[in-house]
Design an enzyme around this catalytic site. Structure first.
Site: not given
Ligand code: SI3
Length: 222
Positions: A134, A164, A190, A192
């Site tokens: 990750y 990831k 990861g 978005d």
């Molecule tokens: C690292 C993280 O929190 N990534 C979010 C995204 O939604 C991220 O918050 C977003 O792209 C940032 O703007 C999601 O992809 C969820 C995720 O990958 C995770 O919780 O590990």
């Protein structure tokens, strides 16, 4: 065990950690949450103990067990190697389909070899489970490029099955994909906001948020 097992692709939902008002994990609503993910959102794969689920801030030595899903990948990263290994073993015992690990982020590995050795020791604790790195440098502070890490990784971690990638460095991501075309690795993106670009570059899937804050609130008790 021969690797790869089932290739992880498509949407992988990062899961929340439901809490009670007392700050304990609310195990009683997890069944309801899984129903929601499977029936309402068509989710088939999940990434448990995710960043979204604040896994490193939630006190629990236990992984959740989600059934009715194709693949359950459990994040088992921790600052302590021993704790990470115990979480990896626990994930194997409860039937997870894979484990993922971030880089230790307080006293950080400053070379690729140090990081690989940490990951290798965790992977070895669950030798039958596919292993995912990750990569999230903005939060770990570990800036070792993923492309560098992947170079020769199967020699060190035979169970390695994918990445990831939670970083905005699309050059690094593209190089990871290009330089590993002979492998059957999963490349899960990861961030978005850059997902479309990453898909064009060869991402095999995405770890995304499959529940909004409002919906998460609905899952909290009264
Ligand atoms: C690292 C993280 O929190 N990534 C979010 C995204 O939604 C991220 O918050 C977003 O792209 C940032 O703007 C999601 O992809 C969820 C995720 O990958 C995770 O919780 O590990």
């Amino acid at each position: 065990m021969a690797f790869p097992k089932k290739k992880l692709q498509g949407l992988v939902a990062a899961t929340i950690t439901p809490m009670t008002e007392n700050g304990e994990i609310n195990f009683s609503v997890i069944g309801q949450y899984v129903d929601y993910l499977v029936k309402e959102q068509g989710v088939k794969n999940i990434f448990g103990k995710s960043t979204l689920g604040m896994s490193l801030h939630v006190s629990s030595s236990q992984c959740f067990f989600f059934c009715r899903l194709d693949q359950v990948i459990i994040h088992v990263g921790a600052l302590s190697l021993k704790e990470s290994q115990e979480l990896a073993q626990h994930a194997a015992e409860i039937g997870a389909d894979g484990i993922a690990v971030i880089a230790p982020f307080f006293l950080k590995p400053w070379t690729k070899d140090i990081l690989i050795n940490f990951l290798k020791e965790v992977a070895a604790a669950a030798p039958a489970l596919p292993f995912y790195y990750y990569h999230i440098p903005a939060l770990t502070g570990v800036k070792i490029r993923a492309e560098e890490l992947l170079d020769g990784i199967l020699d060190k971690i035979p169970t390695f099955q994918g990445l990831k990638f939670s970083d905005t460095d699309l050059l690094d991501f593209g190089q990871c994909v290009d330089q590993n075309r002979q492998q059957q690795f999963a490349f899960l993106f990861g961030v978005d906001e850059q997902l479309l670009s990453a898909l064009v570059m060869g991402a095999t899937g995405a770890v995304e948020v499959a529940v909004s804050q409002d919906q998460a609130t609905v899952l909290q008790p009264g």
